[in-house]
Enzyme design. Structure first.
Site, mmCIF file in Angstrom:
data_model
loop_
_atom_site.group_PDB
_atom_site.id
_atom_site.type_symbol
_atom_site.label_atom_id
_atom_site.label_comp_id
_atom_site.label_asym_id
_atom_site.label_seq_id
_atom_site.Cartn_x
_atom_site.Cartn_y
_atom_site.Cartn_z
ATOM 1 C CB CYS A 93 53.131 60.177 -19.552
ATOM 2 S SG CYS A 93 52.764 59.842 -21.293
ATOM 3 C CG HIS A 135 48.701 56.326 -18.947
ATOM 4 N ND1 HIS A 135 49.014 57.449 -18.229
ATOM 5 C CD2 HIS A 135 49.654 56.225 -19.914
ATOM 6 C CE1 HIS A 135 50.106 58.013 -18.737
ATOM 7 N NE2 HIS A 135 50.511 57.275 -19.756
ATOM 8 C CD GLU A 136 50.119 53.148 -22.153
ATOM 9 O OE1 GLU A 136 50.249 53.774 -23.219
ATOM 10 O OE2 GLU A 136 50.966 53.233 -21.236
#
Length: 137
Positions: A93, A135-136
């Site tokens: 990340c 994830h986003e």
């Protein structure tokens, strides 16, 4: 001069709740700088809160190549509406530089999202795309 910068954990702004994008003009001018930051950081996706913008959108280019502008995408007010299966893969990340971990994610997701023309779309994603959406978002 850059207005935006990647926020790093444990910056408290990363935990703030984002609001919906109601007017595309409020984010349009941020996109070139966000793509520049993403490429400079060697990422394939970047969510607005990661640069201190409390709005629900993210940018992506799975090629991570700034020369491939045709692969750049913007997802506005994205929502995962369906998911299935399980995958476990190593992820990093941009807000946690140098850290990687094995993360459990759905193998397939269906995402409803807006684009920069104001159209809503539904995307079915597997593999890297599915991981990126989860994830986003």
């Amino acid at each position: 001069m850059s207005r935006l910068e990647v926020l790093y954990y444990p910056d408290p702004r990363l935990r703030e709740v984002s609001t919906s994008v109601d007017d595309l003009d409020e984010i349009r001018d941020l996109l070139p700088e966000m793509f520049e930051i993403m490429y400079k950081s060697r990422g394939i996706g970047l969510a607005a809160p990661q640069v201190g913008v409390r709005k629900r959108f993210f940018i992506a280019n799975l090629t991570a190549d700034p020369e491939e502008k045709d692969q750049e995408q913007v997802f506005v007010n994205p929502v995962i509406v369906e998911n299935s299966g399980v995958m476990k893969e190593i992820e990093g990340c941009l807000s946690l530089p140098g850290l990687e971990a094995t993360i459990r994610r759905a193998e397939m997701v269906v995402v409803e999202s807006g684009d920069m023309e104001g159209k809503r779309q539904q995307v079915e994603a597997e593999g890297l795309w599915a991981k990126l959406f989860q994830h986003e978002i």
